[in-house]
Design an enzyme around this catalytic site. Structure first.
Site, PDB file in Angstrom:
ATOM      1  N   ASP A 147     -83.954 -74.082  -9.650  1.00 28.41           N
ATOM      2  CA  ASP A 147     -83.312 -74.620 -10.653  1.00 28.41           C
ATOM      3  C   ASP A 147     -82.928 -76.028 -11.479  1.00 28.41           C
ATOM      4  O   ASP A 147     -82.525 -76.867 -10.249  1.00 28.41           O
ATOM      5  CB  ASP A 147     -82.405 -73.142 -11.171  1.00 28.41           C
ATOM      6  CG  ASP A 147     -81.615 -73.246 -11.044  1.00 28.41           C
ATOM      7  OD1 ASP A 147     -81.095 -73.349  -9.425  1.00 28.41           O
ATOM      8  OD2 ASP A 147     -79.888 -72.971 -11.196  1.00 28.41           O
ATOM      9  N   HIS A 459     -90.959 -72.900  -4.567  1.00 27.90           N
ATOM     10  CA  HIS A 459     -90.172 -72.844  -5.946  1.00 27.90           C
ATOM     11  C   HIS A 459     -89.728 -74.117  -6.204  1.00 27.90           C
ATOM     12  O   HIS A 459     -87.431 -74.021  -5.874  1.00 27.90           O
ATOM     13  CB  HIS A 459     -89.522 -71.091  -5.959  1.00 27.90           C
ATOM     14  CG  HIS A 459     -88.781 -70.839  -7.437  1.00 27.90           C
ATOM     15  ND1 HIS A 459     -89.972 -70.312  -8.046  1.00 27.90           N
ATOM     16  CD2 HIS A 459     -87.792 -71.213  -7.911  1.00 27.90           C
ATOM     17  CE1 HIS A 459     -88.964 -69.859  -9.274  1.00 27.90           C
ATOM     18  NE2 HIS A 459     -87.497 -70.285  -9.162  1.00 27.90           N
ATOM     19  N   ASP A 504     -96.292 -69.164   0.328  1.00 25.45           N
ATOM     20  CA  ASP A 504     -96.051 -70.193  -0.115  1.00 25.45           C
ATOM     21  C   ASP A 504     -97.131 -70.359  -1.134  1.00 25.45           C
ATOM     22  O   ASP A 504     -97.576 -71.174  -1.680  1.00 25.45           O
ATOM     23  CB  ASP A 504     -96.907 -71.290   0.588  1.00 25.45           C
ATOM     24  CG  ASP A 504     -96.581 -72.626   0.488  1.00 25.45           C
ATOM     25  OD1 ASP A 504     -95.926 -73.105  -0.435  1.00 25.45           O
ATOM     26  OD2 ASP A 504     -97.402 -73.975   0.645  1.00 25.45           O
ATOM     27  N   GLU A 513     -87.596 -70.753  -2.105  1.00 20.05           N
ATOM     28  CA  GLU A 513     -87.494 -71.324  -2.918  1.00 20.05           C
ATOM     29  C   GLU A 513     -86.701 -72.512  -2.254  1.00 20.05           C
ATOM     30  O   GLU A 513     -86.614 -72.579  -0.966  1.00 20.05           O
ATOM     31  CB  GLU A 513     -86.026 -70.816  -3.547  1.00 20.05           C
ATOM     32  CG  GLU A 513     -84.745 -71.425  -4.679  1.00 20.05           C
ATOM     33  CD  GLU A 513     -84.358 -70.921  -6.102  1.00 20.05           C
ATOM     34  OE1 GLU A 513     -84.235 -69.751  -5.612  1.00 20.05           O
ATOM     35  OE2 GLU A 513     -83.595 -71.607  -7.077  1.00 20.05           O
TER      36      GLU A 513
END
Ligand SMILES: [Zn+2]
Length: 538
Positions: A147, A459, A504, A513
């Site tokens: 993020d 991710h 994956d 992530e």
């Protein structure tokens, strides 16, 4: 095509360290060179079932081999390995450079970022969540993970891992990162860490407390960072963020003072001001997200470890006995001296005592602490020795980000050798590095851009939205997670062994992530094993 029955470190092996591979099943294994000379021929017995993976697998130590290329054959399978003088410098550098790619608030130009270049992101003024009249510009820092949030506590441990990598394994931290500061006379690993430290200093409130994080109310969709324009907020201050920042800045003061005294002094002043706030606010309040905030919580219900680490670093930086006394009071059998992650930072305090303060730390913080530390290291080695892949993690501990305890345990096993001069755990430590790069139940390299079969779909918002097939390089995936998978993945993992509970897939934040504080312990381990040309030997 199924997975190979021979699991190798896909980035190669060192010519001064043993070549360790994992082999599934029984039978004859031969090692040949490119001239077809048989170097070794071994008969492997049927190994027991490895609990974490469900595989019948054993680790084979092929010894130290001269530089060159070799083939390992078993049954109908053949796999090539390369042995080099300095095989892991590139991947270790890339793990550090991976943090450059996480830089926020600045342009990543083509000169440094290549095809992963992008314009500056998150440059708008931010607002204090609790006091909306406070509006300021807080540029910088690293995006935390997949993020775009920036979190003080996780940032502090990441920097600490890098600084201790630099202090304890300096020859393993090269200077060829090609980042904007390269060539300024300061080692690049310190240049990169400073980018986060400068940001951290901006996240301190005038009263000394540190904001827990700087994020939006919700995670961004999968868009590039420069396209993420929603309002960012300085979320409420927290004890744990303040304690971790205090410790990290006190440590950084010592590391940077010979390079930039003014910067170092600013960090020490900030650390002392943070400690003053903690002293004035002794009642620990665990951080909780304010209502309406859905970004990373990083909830931490224990503040003893941050206080312990801070007391150790402040004593090391100021020599003030009151910090030593405090650290002694906080030391107990309860501390996990081999924990170095964002939730439990006790191990960082232990490193400060054992490698910085040393005998000056006295009976409690050196002699007693060392005994407990070495005992904990021994238990990590036992974990590895009872695993088919020699992975230092029990089957029931494949958590979200299982790479963190595995890399942490590698650090402990390395430190054991440094403290005692004994080699008994070095090959066990090396197996954890091999795990990250291919000797695992998935036959995968968890570092993007490295190995024959690397993680391809982490991710990670930039990797998932930049239109480039290959993910941003030098990022380590969190890896298998059997304990806390997403509800939608629980069924897919139902009959899957712990060490194989991995996807994956971009959507699988629960297993795939990336995070700055997973890269950083891998940087430490990589830096240690990249010193092979400077006297590291078995
Ligand atoms: Zn940004």
């Amino acid at each position: 095509m199924g997975l190979s029955n021979i699991r190798i470190n896909q980035t190669g092996y060192s010519s001064s360290l043993p070549v360790q591979v994992a082999v599934l099943g029984a039978g004859r294994l031969t090692l040949t060179d490119t001239q077809k000379n048989v170097i070794k021929s071994l008969e492997l017995k049927e190994p027991p079932v490895d609990e974490a993976s469900g595989d019948r697998v054993s680790v084979v130590d092929l010894g130290i081999l001269p530089e060159g290329e070799y083939y390992i054959e078993t049954g109908s399978e053949k796999r090539k390995i390369s042995v080099q003088k300095d095989p892991w410098r590139e991947v270790t550098d890339a793990l550090i450079k991976g943090l450059y790619f996480q830089r926020c608030g600045c342009e990543l130009p083509e000169k440094y970022a290549g095809k992963y270049m992008h314009p500056a992101c998150h440059t708008a003024p931010v607002i204090d969540w609790e006091d909306r009249s406070v509006k300021k510009t807080v540029l910088g820092g690293w995006h935390d993970a997949g993020d775009y949030g920036k979190y003080v506590g996780p940032g502090a441990v990441t920097v600490a891992h890098m600084l201790y990598a630099y202090l304890l394994c300096p020859k393993g931290c090269s200077n060829g990162l090609n980042i904007p500061e390269s060539g300024n006379g300061v080692p690049d690993i310190l240049n990169e860490a400073r980018y986060e430290l400068e940001w951290m200093l901006k996240t301190q409130r005038p009263d000394g407390a540190f904001y827990h994080k700087l994020t939006k109310a919700r995670f961004a969709p999968f868009i590039m960072p420069q396209d993420d324009h929603e309002q960012e907020y300085l979320m409420p201050v927290s004890h744990c963020a303040t304690g971790a920042a205090c410790a990290c800045l006190a440590l950084a003061y010592r590391v940077y003072k010979d390079y930039d005294a003014e910067f170092a002094d600013r960090m020490l002043a900030s650390a002392l001001s943070a400690q003053k706030w903690i002293d004035e606010n002794p009642e620990f309040v665990p951080y909780v997200n304010p209502e309406g905030v859905r970004t990373g919580w990083y909830g931490d219900k224990n503040f003893t470890d941050e206080q312990f680490w801070a007391a150790c670093e402040l004593f090391a930086s100021t020599g003030d006995m009151k910090y030593k006394n405090r650290a002694e009071k906080l030391f107990s059998e309860e501390l996990n001296l081999t924990a170095y992650g964002w939730a439990d930072v006790s191990g960082l305090g232990a490193i400060c005592c054992l490698f910085v303060l040393k005998e000056n730390a006295g009976d409690i913080l050196y002699t007693q602490l060392k005994e407990k530390f070495l005992k904990e290291c021994g238990s990590k080695a036992e974990l590895a020795n009872s695993s088919g892949y020699m992975t230092a993690l029990p089957a029931d501990r494949y958590i979200w980000g299982s790479i963190l305890p595995i890399m942490s345990n590698a650090i402990s096993l390395i430190l054991y050798g440094m403290l005692t001069g004994e080699d008994r755990y070095k090959s066990v430590a090396l197996m954890q590095w091999n795990y990250a790069l291919g000797v695992n139940a998935l036959d995968i390299s968890f570092v993007t851009g490295f190995g024959e079969n690397p993680v391809m779909h982490p991710h990670h918002r930039p990797s998932g939205s930049d239109g480039i097939d290959e993910p941003v390089p030098g990022l380590i995936s969190g890896g298998p997670n059997k304990c806390f998978p997403y509800p939608q993945n629980r069924e897919r993992f139902e009959n899957v062994a712990a060490a194989k509970s991995f996807l994956d897939e971009t959507d699988s934040a629960d297993t795939n992530e990336i995070a700055i504080y997973w890269n950083s312990p891998a940087i430490f381990v990589g830096a240690y094993f990249s010193q092979t040309d400077t006297g590291l030997s078995f």
